[in-house]
Write an enzyme that holds these catalytic residues in place. Structure first.
Site, PDB file in Angstrom:
ATOM      1  N   PRO A  20       0.638  -1.232  -0.098  1.00  0.00           N
ATOM      2  CA  PRO A  20      -0.085  -0.736  -0.073  1.00  0.00           C
ATOM      3  C   PRO A  20       0.946   1.044  -0.133  1.00  0.00           C
ATOM      4  CG  PRO A  20      -0.053  -1.063   2.122  1.00  0.00           C
ATOM      5  CD  PRO A  20       0.564  -2.541   1.350  1.00  0.00           C
ATOM      6  N   ASN A  21       0.396   2.176  -0.713  1.00  0.00           N
ATOM      7  CA  ASN A  21       1.135   3.648  -1.034  1.00  0.00           C
ATOM      8  C   ASN A  21       2.628   3.567  -1.616  1.00  0.00           C
ATOM      9  OD1 ASN A  21      -1.289   4.942   0.407  1.00  0.00           O
ATOM     10  ND2 ASN A  21      -0.646   3.848   2.182  1.00  0.00           N
ATOM     11  N   ARG A  28       4.808  11.367  -2.080  1.00  0.00           N
ATOM     12  CA  ARG A  28       4.208  10.613  -1.225  1.00  0.00           C
ATOM     13  C   ARG A  28       6.000  11.047  -0.167  1.00  0.00           C
ATOM     14  NH1 ARG A  28       4.633   4.441   1.414  1.00  0.00           N
ATOM     15  NH2 ARG A  28       3.556   5.678   3.087  1.00  0.00           N
ATOM     16  N   TYR A  33      11.106   9.526   2.108  1.00  0.00           N
ATOM     17  CA  TYR A  33      10.896   7.984   0.491  1.00  0.00           C
ATOM     18  C   TYR A  33      11.734   8.834  -0.672  1.00  0.00           C
ATOM     19  CZ  TYR A  33       7.781   5.517   3.902  1.00  0.00           C
ATOM     20  OH  TYR A  33       7.093   5.655   4.633  1.00  0.00           O
ATOM     21  N   ASN A  85       8.530  -4.960  -0.309  1.00  0.00           N
ATOM     22  CA  ASN A  85       7.898  -4.226  -0.085  1.00  0.00           C
ATOM     23  C   ASN A  85       6.638  -4.254   0.719  1.00  0.00           C
ATOM     24  OD1 ASN A  85       7.454  -1.856   1.248  1.00  0.00           O
ATOM     25  ND2 ASN A  85       9.120  -0.400   0.114  1.00  0.00           N
ATOM     26  N   ALA A  88       2.902  -0.851   5.094  1.00  0.00           N
ATOM     27  CA  ALA A  88       2.691  -0.522   6.343  1.00  0.00           C
ATOM     28  C   ALA A  88       1.957  -1.849   6.778  1.00  0.00           C
ATOM     29  CB  ALA A  88       1.299   0.893   6.561  1.00  0.00           C
ATOM     30  N   GLU A 109      12.374  -9.263   1.852  1.00  0.00           N
ATOM     31  CA  GLU A 109      11.623  -7.978   3.551  1.00  0.00           C
ATOM     32  C   GLU A 109      12.559  -7.083   2.378  1.00  0.00           C
ATOM     33  OE1 GLU A 109      10.959  -8.284   6.844  1.00  0.00           O
ATOM     34  OE2 GLU A 109      10.625  -6.389   7.319  1.00  0.00           O
ATOM     35  N   HIS A 111      13.150  -2.511   2.699  1.00  0.00           N
ATOM     36  CA  HIS A 111      11.886  -1.230   3.032  1.00  0.00           C
ATOM     37  C   HIS A 111      12.843   0.077   2.382  1.00  0.00           C
ATOM     38  CE1 HIS A 111       8.984  -2.715   5.628  1.00  0.00           C
ATOM     39  NE2 HIS A 111       9.645  -3.820   6.106  1.00  0.00           N
ATOM     40  N   ARG A 118      12.974   4.663  12.838  1.00  0.00           N
ATOM     41  CA  ARG A 118      11.166   5.631  12.718  1.00  0.00           C
ATOM     42  C   ARG A 118      10.238   5.399  13.682  1.00  0.00           C
ATOM     43  NH1 ARG A 118       9.485   5.707   7.027  1.00  0.00           N
ATOM     44  NH2 ARG A 118       7.590   7.063   7.518  1.00  0.00           N
TER      45      ARG A 118
END
Ligand code: DQA
Length: 160
Positions: A20-21, A28, A33, A85, A88, A109, A111, A118
């Protein structure tokens, strides 16, 4: 000989899955990012895949179920491994954890951001226990590094 290298027959097939996103990359939260779009990220992976003789396919979805279906069917869809990735859903989804385990292929995985640096709710990955490894914090390069780690692993597995 390594699968995917010249003359070895069937090339390795890797799926790169974004959650998502991530379709909003480049627009964004650019302070976190960066300005590269998801297409830019895909092109960077494609370039490395071509050099490595690996077939690569891309999927992005904002819907947890689509990601669950893709991960769970990874082997049925003849992928040898997945770079993921999960956005969330990384921090929330037991369904994705189970799908990775059900998929029957190694998943790395990745990111863009360093999630450990964070907010506390990003420190925990629900999916990491089912993954081969994790790459975080290198921006778009996280995808490329995850991809290279995955194919290195697959070639090591294949050649013993
Ligand atoms: C992300 C990190 C996640 O915490 C976040 O929800 C994302 C992007 C990353 O690539 O840094 O959507 O997965």
């Amino acid at each position: 000989m390594n699968p995917g290298s010249e003359g070895s027959g069937a090339a390795l097939r890797v799926q790169v899955v974004s959650g998502p996103n991530l379709d909003r990359l480049g627009k964004r939260e650019v302070g976190i990012y960066g300005t590269a779009t998801l297409d830019d990220v895909h092109r960077a992976v494609e370039e490395v895949a071509r050099a490595e003789g690996v077939e690569v396919a891309f999927l992005q979805s904002n819907h947890e179920g689509d990601l669950v279906t893709a991960l769970g069917r990874a082997k049925d869809n003849r992928f040898d491994g997945v770079v993921l990735n999960a956005g969330a859903y990384t921090h929330t989804s037991i369904a994705l954890l189970d799908a990775i385990r059900a998929g029957g292929v190694p998943v790395v995985e990745v990111h863009l951001s360093n999630t450990a640096a964070r907010e506390p709710f990003r420190h925990r990955s629900r999916i990491a226990p089912a993954c081969l490894g994790v790459v975080a914090g290198f921006g778009p390069r996280s995808y490329v590094l995850g991809f290279l780690g995955l194919i290195g692993h697959l070639r090591g597995v294949a050649t013993g």
